[in-house]
Design a protein around this motif. Structure first.
Motif, PDB file in Angstrom:
ATOM      1  N   LYS A  49       7.429  -1.849   6.643  1.00 21.36           N
ATOM      2  CA  LYS A  49       7.409  -2.677   5.446  1.00 21.36           C
ATOM      3  C   LYS A  49       7.476  -4.112   5.614  1.00 21.36           C
ATOM      4  O   LYS A  49       7.651  -5.069   5.027  1.00 21.36           O
ATOM      5  CB  LYS A  49       8.697  -2.311   4.678  1.00 21.36           C
ATOM      6  CG  LYS A  49       8.824  -1.067   4.229  1.00 21.36           C
ATOM      7  CD  LYS A  49       8.157  -1.044   2.902  1.00 21.36           C
ATOM      8  CE  LYS A  49       8.476   0.296   2.058  1.00 21.36           C
ATOM      9  NZ  LYS A  49       7.828   0.599   0.859  1.00 21.36           N
ATOM     10  N   GLN A  93       4.791  -5.935   3.769  1.00 17.10           N
ATOM     11  CA  GLN A  93       5.084  -6.115   2.282  1.00 17.10           C
ATOM     12  C   GLN A  93       6.147  -7.052   1.914  1.00 17.10           C
ATOM     13  O   GLN A  93       6.235  -8.041   0.952  1.00 17.10           O
ATOM     14  CB  GLN A  93       5.367  -4.719   1.772  1.00 17.10           C
ATOM     15  CG  GLN A  93       5.487  -4.578   0.176  1.00 17.10           C
ATOM     16  CD  GLN A  93       6.042  -2.976  -0.049  1.00 17.10           C
ATOM     17  OE1 GLN A  93       5.823  -2.333   0.776  1.00 17.10           O
ATOM     18  NE2 GLN A  93       6.520  -2.848  -1.327  1.00 17.10           N
ATOM     19  N   ASP A 129       0.248  -6.130   0.401  1.00 18.17           N
ATOM     20  CA  ASP A 129       0.454  -4.809   0.090  1.00 18.17           C
ATOM     21  C   ASP A 129      -0.891  -3.929  -0.153  1.00 18.17           C
ATOM     22  O   ASP A 129      -0.703  -2.863  -0.432  1.00 18.17           O
ATOM     23  CB  ASP A 129       1.258  -4.513  -1.297  1.00 18.17           C
ATOM     24  CG  ASP A 129       0.564  -5.433  -2.433  1.00 18.17           C
ATOM     25  OD1 ASP A 129      -0.274  -5.836  -2.296  1.00 18.17           O
ATOM     26  OD2 ASP A 129       1.240  -5.331  -3.253  1.00 18.17           O
TER      27      ASP A 129
END
Length: 360
Positions: free
Chosen positions: A277, A280, A286
């Motif tokens: 992650k 992101q 993303d």
């Protein structure tokens, strides 16, 4: 933190080497006495005994020196990551905030492409490939432009680090030599990024009207021009009698009286992975089909000269090497960067917040 205070350790071990040298001298006197007895008993010639004695002592000293210096030799690999994103202008670098080398490589590539469209054309027409480095390869492509940018970034950091060290410790400048663009070896200017950013302002269109050639305005050490162009008055300050050269494997070797420092960045187009992650949440990326992270390495090799064990003073001119190794770790190592920003804590907080939102 890894044990990298190698110059400090050498200075400590040097004292032990001097003790051993004194013991060797004492042994030589003992051998001399033994030799005198041998001459009488075995009818040996005096020169033969002297040669055997001196050879034995010399071998002992060389063996001890080799053991000490061999134990201090270091080859340190720093591993970093660079992020790129597909845009309507092609693949472009993404700045990772607080990750210093990423910030600089992104800034330098964007600046170089803006000032020199030919480099941008080469970048677009010769995309990043996964391939090992080829010795002696001179063709420009995306891989080599990234490598040259990393090399310039490291040299710039080395220059600033050494200057800061000498200024902080009030080192006698008469023992030092400043290598400016005019003094540097030609091989550095084959690096297109180095050559572009260090070229005088009065020879570059983005700096027309900046007064870069007017000596009455004083020395300009850094400037930003039209379109984000960068000028850097590069100086590398080293102890006198130091030298720079390009080795057969592509490294830059700095040779001094005390040690040899090899700087060898490597970029081969291999992918790298950030923690889960990270792209992101931290970078706001993303679209994994459009975002690419690549690994690069910097190998630093240090070898000490045997005669350095006999050097009595002047060690302060070389003390920057210990702090440089730690500085490079902070500057380059992607795992160190993740640790410094407290990513594990940030991600844990994200997971807790996400679960709280699901149960609300």
């Amino acid at each position: 933190m890894k044990d990298r205070n190698i110059l400090s350790r050498l200075m400590t071990l040097k004292g032990g080497f001097v003790d051993i040298l004194l013991i060797a001298i004492a042994l030589s006197l003992s051998v001399g006495i033994f030799g005198a007895v041998s001459i009488e008993l075995f009818d040996l010639a005096t020169p033969s005994v002297l040669i055997i004695s001196l050879t034995s002592i010399l071998l002992l000293v060389m063996f001890v020196a080799h053991r000490i210096l061999n134990g201090l030799e270091r080859t340190i690999r720093y591993e970093g990551s660079l992020v790129f994103k597909k845009t309507d202008k092609g693949l472009m670098p993404v700045e990772v905030p607080e990750y210093k080398i990423s910030e600089k490589v992104s800034e330098y590539l964007i600046s170089a492409f803006s000032e020199n469209p030919a480099l941008k054309k080469i970048w677009n027409e010769n995309p990043i490939e996964c391939r090992p480095l080829k010795k002696g390869k001179s063709t420009l492509d995306s891989n080599s432009l990234i490598l040259q940018t990393i090399e310039y970034t490291i040299l710039d950091q080395l220059s600033m680090h050494i200057q800061a060290y000498f200024a902080k410790n009030e080192i006698d400048q008469s023992i030092l030599k400043e290598y400016t663009r005019e003094d540097l070896p030609d091989f550095l200017f084959k690096n297109k990024i180095f050559d572009l950013f260090t070229k005088p302002m009065n020879e570059r269109a983005p700096f027309m009207g900046h007064g870069g050639g007017d000596e009455s305005l004083g020395k300009v050490v850094w400037a930003s021009g039209e379109g984000g162009a960068i000028f850097n008055h590069f100086e590398l300050t080293l102890p006198k009698d130091s030298s720079l050269e390009r080795t057969a494997n592509g490294a830059i070797k700095i040779s001094t009286k005390v040690f040899e420092l090899n700087i060898n960045p490597r970029f081969e187009g291999f992918g790298s992975v950030w923690p889960r992650k990270f792209e992101q949440l931290y970078l706001g990326l993303d679209r994994f089909d459009e975002d690419h992270t690549y690994q690069f390495n910097l190998d630093i090799e240090i070898k000490f000269n045997q005669l350095s064990l006999l050097m009595g003073n002047g060690w302060e001119y070389y003390g920057w090497i210990d702090s440089l190794l730690d500085k490079l770790e902070e500057y380059i190592d992607d795992e160190k960067f993740i640790e410094n920003i407290g990513w594990k804590t940030v991600y844990t907080s994200h997971l807790i917040s996400a679960k709280s939102a699901d149960t609300a």
